[in-house]
Write a protein that holds these residues in place. Structure first.
Motif, PDB file in Angstrom:
ATOM      1  N   HIS A   1     -57.745  23.405   2.604  1.00 48.71           N
ATOM      2  CA  HIS A   1     -57.304  22.973   3.927  1.00 48.71           C
ATOM      3  C   HIS A   1     -56.389  21.751   3.857  1.00 48.71           C
ATOM      4  O   HIS A   1     -56.118  21.126   4.886  1.00 48.71           O
ATOM      5  N   ALA A   2     -55.948  21.394   2.679  1.00 43.56           N
ATOM      6  CA  ALA A   2     -55.059  20.246   2.528  1.00 43.56           C
ATOM      7  C   ALA A   2     -53.979  20.568   1.506  1.00 43.56           C
ATOM      8  O   ALA A   2     -53.749  19.827   0.565  1.00 43.56           O
ATOM      9  N   ILE A   3     -53.333  21.704   1.710  1.00 41.85           N
ATOM     10  CA  ILE A   3     -52.316  22.168   0.771  1.00 41.85           C
ATOM     11  C   ILE A   3     -50.956  21.606   1.181  1.00 41.85           C
ATOM     12  O   ILE A   3     -50.528  21.759   2.321  1.00 41.85           O
ATOM     13  N   GLU A   4     -50.297  20.958   0.247  1.00 47.49           N
ATOM     14  CA  GLU A   4     -48.966  20.431   0.516  1.00 47.49           C
ATOM     15  C   GLU A   4     -47.935  21.554   0.521  1.00 47.49           C
ATOM     16  O   GLU A   4     -47.982  22.453  -0.314  1.00 47.49           O
ATOM     17  N   ARG A   5     -47.020  21.475   1.456  1.00 45.83           N
ATOM     18  CA  ARG A   5     -45.892  22.398   1.452  1.00 45.83           C
ATOM     19  C   ARG A   5     -44.973  22.045   0.285  1.00 45.83           C
ATOM     20  O   ARG A   5     -44.859  20.890  -0.109  1.00 45.83           O
TER      21      ARG A   5
ATOM     22  N   SER B   1     -39.862   9.007 -10.544  1.00 42.91           N
ATOM     23  CA  SER B   1     -40.078  10.384 -10.983  1.00 42.91           C
ATOM     24  C   SER B   1     -39.666  11.328  -9.864  1.00 42.91           C
ATOM     25  O   SER B   1     -39.949  11.076  -8.689  1.00 42.91           O
ATOM     26  N   VAL B   2     -38.981  12.397 -10.244  1.00 44.09           N
ATOM     27  CA  VAL B   2     -38.502  13.394  -9.300  1.00 44.09           C
ATOM     28  C   VAL B   2     -38.953  14.757  -9.798  1.00 44.09           C
ATOM     29  O   VAL B   2     -38.616  15.154 -10.919  1.00 44.09           O
ATOM     30  N   VAL B   3     -39.732  15.481  -8.989  1.00 48.75           N
ATOM     31  CA  VAL B   3     -40.288  16.767  -9.393  1.00 48.75           C
ATOM     32  C   VAL B   3     -40.085  17.763  -8.260  1.00 48.75           C
ATOM     33  O   VAL B   3     -40.470  17.500  -7.113  1.00 48.75           O
ATOM     34  N   LEU B   4     -39.489  18.907  -8.584  1.00 49.74           N
ATOM     35  CA  LEU B   4     -39.364  19.989  -7.613  1.00 49.74           C
ATOM     36  C   LEU B   4     -40.640  20.825  -7.668  1.00 49.74           C
ATOM     37  O   LEU B   4     -40.931  21.465  -8.673  1.00 49.74           O
ATOM     38  N   ARG B   5     -41.407  20.784  -6.573  1.00 46.69           N
ATOM     39  CA  ARG B   5     -42.690  21.488  -6.531  1.00 46.69           C
ATOM     40  C   ARG B   5     -42.512  22.758  -5.702  1.00 46.69           C
ATOM     41  O   ARG B   5     -42.389  22.725  -4.484  1.00 46.69           O
ATOM     42  N   ASP B   6     -42.527  23.898  -6.384  1.00 46.52           N
ATOM     43  CA  ASP B   6     -42.334  25.192  -5.736  1.00 46.52           C
ATOM     44  C   ASP B   6     -43.618  25.666  -5.067  1.00 46.52           C
ATOM     45  O   ASP B   6     -44.705  25.104  -5.270  1.00 46.52           O
ATOM     46  N   GLU B   7     -43.503  26.745  -4.289  1.00 48.90           N
ATOM     47  CA  GLU B   7     -44.671  27.352  -3.654  1.00 48.90           C
ATOM     48  C   GLU B   7     -45.672  27.779  -4.718  1.00 48.90           C
ATOM     49  O   GLU B   7     -45.310  28.343  -5.747  1.00 48.90           O
TER      50      GLU B   7
END
Length: 503
Positions: A399-403, A451-457
């Motif tokens: 119930h606390a999933i980041e987009r 830090s820069v991270v592309l977080r995909d689905e």
């Protein structure tokens, strides 16, 4: 275990109930909700009663809310009667399937999602229209989803029944499920208790098991009965006793999120600014060749760390503000504890280095820098300044999933002794990126590092528990993971208007 398998059948035989009467009108009318049910003088007391599980009765319509054995409601004359008569005639021409097993004995139509009847399609579209779903949301105080259609018709013939069950079906992984069950009755206008087929509600004991029937609702023409679903919303359809009538109804569910989002922070558009990158960022990162090198690494790995990112004097001013009390942490950790524990920064003076730096990281100038080095075009963000000390962490939770988004974290840790020693991995406090239980990436907080991270689905992250090793010597200040944490989005809404929160 719940018994909610109304579409899992042991026998399934199509039937045609015989020739239908001619519809009263050739083309279906638009559904009209009884206007009384949208009026504030009705909605306000009804919602109060439904959400607080208290009694309510409307003398104008005979609508009522009952709190026992669980909250339920009845809305008489819910639909324009002439249109409902057309619906009834259309239903009598539909094909039904015999549903029979240990739990039930009735006949069910095809799902209205695939109906070819214009009249039934109009009814379906009206029930799940934003206007009607919004009305139901206001009446029940629940967030409901108009895009999830779950609707069909049922015929209970002589000796037909549906035994005790709770209808409480959830998708825990997605955090959604059935929230409201509803029935619209199309029985004969003189249907009575003697005909059977009542909706019977069960009380539950302290263990949550059904005990006895304490409420019985007799079907009435053009009446909508509905109730909030839970693990104790036990109900059944009593046996139909009349051999000469059919208990005809339309029933379905309104779906929605099981809980309000656990983490909330405001998602904001990126404002236009005239800030200069060179006032903040170290010159080594501003040369055209640097842009190209950073972009090549990021496009290959979907992540990059830029050490000694700020100009040295800016970073020194930042650390000084933590030491002199200009920057202060809220002493109460933010929760809930089954999702996260850490402290957030109290508002700092607008002229402070920390406030100016936060403004810079959320500016159009910095967004342009991100576009240059990532090829992404962020238009919105959310952010927070936070501190992880001994006992702090974040957890993964359904119930606390980041987009998905572009995670940007500027680290400014406090390390006992020499700052150059860096963060010790034995302390915990590292960020882990995971997908399907596989650790994809681990980030260690490093002083003056972006830090820069592309977080995909499908990829989530958490900060590992910060353990007692952060205090290395008696009387020495403990190490702290301090950071400005941001998520950037490429769409203006930022994924639901701010229901997600950095982790």
């Amino acid at each position: 275990m719940s018994r909610n398998h109304l579409k899992n059948v042991s026998t399934e035989h199509p039937i045609h109930p015989g020739p239908a009467k001619k519809p009263r009108r050739e083309s279906p009318n638009q559904l009209h909700l009884n206007p009384r049910y949208e009026h504030p003088t009705f909605v306000t007391p009804f919602t109060t009663a439904f959400t607080s599980a208290t009694h309510f009765s409307d003398p104008t319509t005979n609508a009522h809310v009952g709190p026992h054995p669980f909250v339920h409601a009845v809305l008489p004359n819910i639909i324009d009667p002439a249109f409902l008569e057309q619906v009834k005639q259309a239903l009598l021409k539909e094909q039904y399937y015999h549903k029979s097993n240990d739990l039930y004995e009735f006949y069910q139509s095809e799902d209205f999602k695939i109906t070819t009847s214009p009249c039934l399609a109009e009814l379906r579209d009206a029930i799940y229209s934003p206007q009607f779903v919004d009305t139901m949301s206001r009446l029940t105080g629940l967030e409901l989803d108009p895009t999830k259609i779950d609707l069909s018709a049922h015929q209970y013939h002589h000796k037909g029944y549906l035994l005790c069950h709770d209808d409480d079906i959830k998708d825990e992984k997605k955090g959604t499920g059935r929230r409201i069950a509803f029935i619209i009755y199309l029985v004969d206008e003189d249907w009575s208790e003697a005909d059977g087929g009542a909706l019977e509600l069960f009380a539950a004991d302290s263990d949550g098991y059904p005990t006895k029937i304490t409420r019985s609702l007799v079907p009435k023409w053009n009446q909508m009965a509905f109730f909030k679903l839970s693990g104790t919303s036990y109900h059944q359809v009593a046996e139909v006793l009349t051999p000469s009538r059919i208990r005809l109804s339309i029933s379905g569910w309104f779906h929605g999120p099981l809980k309000r989002p656990l983490l909330t922070t405001q998602t904001l558009p990126i404002p236009p600014t005239d800030l200069s990158l060179s006032d903040y960022i170290h010159s080594q990162y501003l040369a055209p060749t640097s842009f190209s090198n950073i972009r090549d690494i990021f496009l290959e790995r979907s992540s990059i760390e830029l050490q000694k990112f700020l100009r040295p004097e800016i970073y020194d001013q930042l650390l000084h503000e933590f030491d002199d009390g200009t920057a202060q942490w809220d002493p109460t950790p933010i929760g809930p504890a089954f999702v996260r524990r850490y402290r957030r920064l109290r508002p700092a003076p607008p002229t402070s280095t920390l406030s100016r730096l936060h403004t810079f990281f959320t500016s159009s100038a910095f967004a342009t820098f991100l576009t240059t080095v990532t090829n992404l075009r962020p238009t919105a963000h959310n952010s927070e300044v936070r501190c992880f000390a001994h006992g702090d962490y974040t957890l993964l939770h359904d119930h606390a999933i980041e987009r998905e988004g572009l995670d940007v974290v500027f680290a400014m840790p406090r390390v006992p002794g020499e700052e150059e020693a860096g963060w010790d991995e034995r302390w915990g406090g590292r960020t882990h990126y995971v997908a399907d239980a596989e650790n994809l990436l681990t980030m260690v907080p490093t002083a003056n590092t972006l830090s820069v991270v592309l977080r995909d689905e499908g990829v989530q992250r958490f900060v590992k528990y910060v353990n007692c090793e952060t205090k290395t010597k008696e009387g020495e200040k403990m190490a702290e993971r301090r950071e400005i944490s941001l998520i950037f989005y490429e769409d203006p809404e930022g994924g639901g208007g701010g229901d997600e929160d950095p982790k």
